[in-house]
Enzyme design. Sequence first.
Site, mmCIF file in Angstrom:
data_model
loop_
_atom_site.group_PDB
_atom_site.id
_atom_site.type_symbol
_atom_site.label_atom_id
_atom_site.label_comp_id
_atom_site.label_asym_id
_atom_site.label_seq_id
_atom_site.Cartn_x
_atom_site.Cartn_y
_atom_site.Cartn_z
ATOM 1 N N ASP A 1 5.052 5.255 3.726
ATOM 2 C CA ASP A 1 5.244 5.168 2.279
ATOM 3 C C ASP A 1 5.875 3.843 1.868
ATOM 4 O O ASP A 1 7.053 3.613 2.137
ATOM 5 C CB ASP A 1 6.125 6.349 1.844
ATOM 6 C CG ASP A 1 6.482 6.316 0.381
ATOM 7 O OD1 ASP A 1 5.699 5.749 -0.406
ATOM 8 O OD2 ASP A 1 7.539 6.862 0.024
ATOM 9 N N ASP B 1 1.854 1.355 -3.972
ATOM 10 C CA ASP B 1 2.542 2.480 -3.326
ATOM 11 C C ASP B 1 1.578 3.360 -2.541
ATOM 12 O O ASP B 1 0.799 4.115 -3.110
ATOM 13 C CB ASP B 1 3.260 3.296 -4.405
ATOM 14 C CG ASP B 1 4.097 4.433 -3.834
ATOM 15 O OD1 ASP B 1 4.150 4.573 -2.599
ATOM 16 O OD2 ASP B 1 4.688 5.183 -4.623
#
EC number: 3.4.23.5
Length: 407
Positions: free
Chosen positions: A97, A290
Site C-alpha cells: 500500500d 495509491d
Amino acid sequence: MQTPGVLLLILGLLDASSSALIRIPLRKFTSIRRTMTEVGGSVEDLILKGPITKYSMQSSPRTKEPVSELLKNYLDAQYYGEIGIGTPPQCFTVVFDTGSSNLWVPSIHCKLLDIACWVHHKYNSDKSSTYVKNGTSFDIHYGSGSLSGYLSQDTVSVPCKSDLGGIKVEKQIFGEATKQPGVVFIAAKFDGILGMGYPFISVNKVLPVFDNLMKQKLVEKNIFSFYLNRDPTGQPGGELMLGGTDSRYYHGELSYLNVTRKAYWQVHMDQLEVGSELTLCKGGCEAIVDTGTSLLVGPVDEVKELQKAIGAVPLIQGEYMIPCEKVSSLPIITFKLGGQNYELHPEKYILKVSQAGKTICLSGFMGMDIPPPSGPLWILGDVFIGCYYTVFDREYNRVGFAKAATL
C-alpha cells in the site's frame, strides 16, 4: 567449451539480475465491499455511520508538530502479495500500500473476541530465531475503529518463498495486531498491510520496510514499480518489482512527475477532462497515487458532476451504476499530469461486477472530501494504475507512468 571471459560475463549478469531486481507476484481477490454485497450484507452495517475519511493530517495540540492520523479503509483493495516474517519465514498475504507506511500482521496473541484474527495467518514470535522484543503499543485509526497491538522486531523476507529469489530485510520493526476494528477485516482475503509511503506518515515513526531496505542497500536502485492486471479473471493479478522496472509491462517511455509532498506519493494534477463537456480540477490540484485504493476518488461535489456527465445514477454505499449497454458510448476521461494526457476509456473506468446473480456496471469513481491541510485531494487508485504502469522513485522523489501492456 566456454571461454573464461564469457563465463565471467554470464556470472556477472546473473549476479546483477539477482541482486538488483526482486519480483513479487500479486494475486487479485474479491474486495471486502464486493464480498459483503454478494452475500447480501451492507458495508454500512459493519462500519461507523458517516463518511470514511481515508487521509487526515492534524497538528498535535501540545507540540504543534504535524501528527499523522491514518484513517484508512481497505474495503476496495484487491491486489495482494506474500511476504515472510521471522526465521524461518512465516508467510503472510499483505496489501502493498503506497497510501500508508507501516507493516502490520495479526498476532498469535490477538484478543479472544477478535474474529478476524481467527481466520487469518498469525505471527508467532516463539517460532522465530531472529525475533527481538520491542513491546511499544501502537494504534492505527480506521473508519471502523482502532487497530491496536504492539511493536516487534524481526527479519522480513520479500517474497516469502526462497525459491522465488528475494531479499531479507533485517531488524524490521512491525506491528503485531492484537485487536482489529469492527468485523470488516473478517471478509478480507489479506492478512495485513505493508505500507510503502514516506516515513512522515508512519505511525510511531517506525522506519518503513522500503526505507529499511534502502538503508541496508538491498536493491541497486531505490525504486519500485507496479503492474496490475485489470482482466477480472486474469491471474496472476500483477507484479511488484523492487529495485527496477520491467519494459515487458509497458509501452513507450516513462514520464515522471515530481512528488510535491513527501508523505503519501503526492503529485500535481493539471486538470481532469470528461470528454469535451466537463473540466474538473480547474487551475490544478493535488493527487495521491495509491495502490491500496481500488477506485478513483475525488472531492464529492466534483465527482457528482462527473457522475452526472457520464449518466451514472447513485446506489447505496456511495456507488454509482451505469446501464451496461451504454458503456461503449461514454466519453473518454483524460487526466492531465505533468503536461501529459492520460486517457481512460469507458471500458477501463466502468467496472463490471456480479451482484445477486446479475452483471451490473459500476462507475470506477467515488466521491470523498479530504479536509485541509492534507486535502482536498484526488486519489489515483488501481483503476488508473491498471492502465498505466507506475514507478515509485525514492532516489529522485518522483512517480513515473507509461501505458500498461496487455499480456
